[in-house]
Scaffold this motif. Sequence first.
Motif, PDB file in Angstrom:
ATOM      1  N   LYS A 324       4.940   2.812   0.601  1.00  0.00           N
ATOM      2  CA  LYS A 324       4.816   1.473   0.009  1.00  0.00           C
ATOM      3  C   LYS A 324       3.603   1.477  -0.905  1.00  0.00           C
ATOM      4  CE  LYS A 324       6.210  -2.624  -0.359  1.00  0.00           C
ATOM      5  NZ  LYS A 324       7.580  -2.923  -0.716  1.00  0.00           N
ATOM      6  N   ARG A 325       3.847   1.277  -2.210  1.00  0.00           N
ATOM      7  CA  ARG A 325       2.746   1.230  -3.182  1.00  0.00           C
ATOM      8  C   ARG A 325       2.825  -0.098  -3.919  1.00  0.00           C
ATOM      9  NH1 ARG A 325       1.400   5.211  -7.030  1.00  0.00           N
ATOM     10  NH2 ARG A 325      -0.668   5.184  -6.112  1.00  0.00           N
ATOM     11  N   LEU A 326       1.669  -0.687  -4.233  1.00  0.00           N
ATOM     12  CA  LEU A 326       1.662  -1.980  -4.919  1.00  0.00           C
ATOM     13  C   LEU A 326       1.376  -1.807  -6.403  1.00  0.00           C
ATOM     14  CD1 LEU A 326      -0.527  -3.898  -2.312  1.00  0.00           C
ATOM     15  CD2 LEU A 326       1.947  -3.774  -2.394  1.00  0.00           C
ATOM     16  N   GLY A 333      -0.763   8.749  -6.564  1.00  0.00           N
ATOM     17  CA  GLY A 333      -0.694   8.581  -5.103  1.00  0.00           C
ATOM     18  C   GLY A 333       0.728   8.748  -4.621  1.00  0.00           C
ATOM     19  N   SER A 334       0.881   8.929  -3.302  1.00  0.00           N
ATOM     20  CA  SER A 334       2.219   9.147  -2.743  1.00  0.00           C
ATOM     21  C   SER A 334       2.671   7.963  -1.894  1.00  0.00           C
ATOM     22  CB  SER A 334       2.182  10.396  -1.864  1.00  0.00           C
ATOM     23  OG  SER A 334       1.205  10.209  -0.862  1.00  0.00           O
ATOM     24  N   GLY A 335       1.732   7.103  -1.524  1.00  0.00           N
ATOM     25  CA  GLY A 335       2.081   5.945  -0.692  1.00  0.00           C
ATOM     26  C   GLY A 335       2.185   6.270   0.787  1.00  0.00           C
ATOM     27  N   ILE A 336       1.652   7.429   1.208  1.00  0.00           N
ATOM     28  CA  ILE A 336       1.722   7.688   2.663  1.00  0.00           C
ATOM     29  C   ILE A 336       0.342   7.635   3.337  1.00  0.00           C
ATOM     30  CG2 ILE A 336       3.855   9.052   2.632  1.00  0.00           C
ATOM     31  CD1 ILE A 336       1.968  11.513   3.187  1.00  0.00           C
TER      32      ILE A 336
HETATM   33  P1  ADP Z   1      -1.409   5.751  -2.168  1.00  0.00           P
HETATM   34  O1  ADP Z   1      -2.886   5.581  -2.230  1.00  0.00           O
HETATM   35  O2  ADP Z   1      -0.986   7.170  -2.182  1.00  0.00           O
HETATM   36  O3  ADP Z   1      -0.677   4.897  -3.148  1.00  0.00           O
HETATM   37  P2  ADP Z   1      -1.618   4.467   0.418  1.00  0.00           P
HETATM   38  O4  ADP Z   1      -0.656   4.472   1.566  1.00  0.00           O
HETATM   39  O5  ADP Z   1      -2.970   5.030   0.673  1.00  0.00           O
HETATM   40  O6  ADP Z   1      -0.903   5.247  -0.747  1.00  0.00           O
HETATM   41  O7  ADP Z   1      -1.749   3.003  -0.078  1.00  0.00           O
HETATM   42  C1  ADP Z   1      -0.588   2.214  -0.268  1.00  0.00           C
HETATM   43  C2  ADP Z   1      -0.830   1.172  -1.347  1.00  0.00           C
HETATM   44  O8  ADP Z   1      -1.771   0.197  -0.872  1.00  0.00           O
HETATM   45  C3  ADP Z   1      -1.461   1.715  -2.595  1.00  0.00           C
HETATM   46  O9  ADP Z   1      -0.488   2.247  -3.474  1.00  0.00           O
HETATM   47  C4  ADP Z   1      -2.155   0.485  -3.168  1.00  0.00           C
HETATM   48  O10 ADP Z   1      -1.225  -0.311  -3.877  1.00  0.00           O
HETATM   49  C5  ADP Z   1      -2.588  -0.262  -1.923  1.00  0.00           C
HETATM   50  N1  ADP Z   1      -4.007   0.030  -1.570  1.00  0.00           N
HETATM   51  C6  ADP Z   1      -4.438   0.915  -0.646  1.00  0.00           C
HETATM   52  N2  ADP Z   1      -5.777   0.887  -0.537  1.00  0.00           N
HETATM   53  C7  ADP Z   1      -6.209  -0.050  -1.393  1.00  0.00           C
HETATM   54  C8  ADP Z   1      -7.514  -0.557  -1.732  1.00  0.00           C
HETATM   55  N3  ADP Z   1      -8.624  -0.115  -1.160  1.00  0.00           N
HETATM   56  N4  ADP Z   1      -7.580  -1.538  -2.676  1.00  0.00           N
HETATM   57  C9  ADP Z   1      -6.449  -2.025  -3.259  1.00  0.00           C
HETATM   58  N5  ADP Z   1      -5.206  -1.583  -2.989  1.00  0.00           N
HETATM   59  C10 ADP Z   1      -5.073  -0.607  -2.057  1.00  0.00           C
END
Ligand code: ADP
Length: 372
Positions: A324-326, A333-336
Amino acid sequence: MEKQILNTFIGNISHCVWWKDKNSVLLGCNENLAEFLGFRAPEQLIGKTDFDIWEAKEAEESLKIDKQVLSSGKPILNYVERKTKKNGEIAWFSKSKAPLYDEDNILIGTVGWHNDITHLKNLELSIDDKNIKLVEYNLQLEEANKKIESNNEDLERFTYAASHDLKGPIRNVKSFAQLLKGKNSLGQDSIEYLEIIISSASRMEVLVNNVLTFARAGISEVEAEPANIRAIIFEKIEDIRDLAERKSAEIEVNLTSKPIKCYPHLIGLVFYNLINNGIKFNESTKPKIEINLIEESDFYVFEVSDNGIGIKPESVEQVFEPFKRLVGSTIPGSGIGLSICKRVVEIHRGKIWIEKNKESGSIFKFTISKYL
Ligand code: ADP
């Protein structure tokens, strides 16, 4: 006097009372029974039998008990009876029947009394029904849990195998890029590109090693041991040095070197991901990460706060789901990462959640149990 007492008693008791002759023909009853059966007065019931009031099968049952009382000369007390009224309504009674004697002590019939317990019985039946449903739900839940466990094990094996297989090609990319970089004929641009390839391959190696550690942790349980978490955090900061320098990030670690029982390799993965994310998802000219520890009676609470882009309240749970990525693909990033953090924290019998930072950014908080 005795007759008056008896009349007062039968007239005021909350039970229905009746008396029958030896052929089970009603000789009399109190007001309660008449009212209960929908008659205006007790006299209207005189001369009737159970067959005039109940369904045939149930009337026969009633007669059987009358006969038992008459032949044994003994009362049958407090038995539960289910009856269907002529209008189809079901009623439940706590019933008693006893032999009836005249003044000369000659057996002339039976006397009976009952209490309507329909509301209690209905309550009991609905509880039974709910219990059966509860047992069914529990069985379904157990089945679902077994499935999830087996899926998780498959996923762990797959992750382990896939990450293991990735190590070789990454090593090749890194080695050949290093060989190429050694050639004299290359221009400055090419050398810079190769350096990026080498540093990315190194980072990938770290990530794959972390995933391998994680997958291995799932397959065979490692032992928790006292570890210097402050030192672990600094090791991870070293792994992220390139990114931190590029973005001029400042990282403050407010933690002593006191040993804390944990799974050191796994806890390192959590800090790696949280610090890396705090810098990566950050548009400030001066990214700032702050790490704090609060000690509670049963667990430790770690806080990793950043002044980054923040996470909307409606997404603070979703981000812990795998893949799940926002953000779009602009930020790699991979979202894991966060799903791994969640898993690791659960292995530490803790919880992980996100709070909004004062001005901008997020605070990631997670607990680990003191009783590992
Ligand atoms: P990745 O970093 O590989 O995308 P993560 O599982 O670490 O995957 O994070 C999932 C999603 O959460 C990210 O893609 C991002 O959209 C959001 N996110 C994670 N950490 C932060 C942070 N510190 N600030 C803002 N958004 C974050």
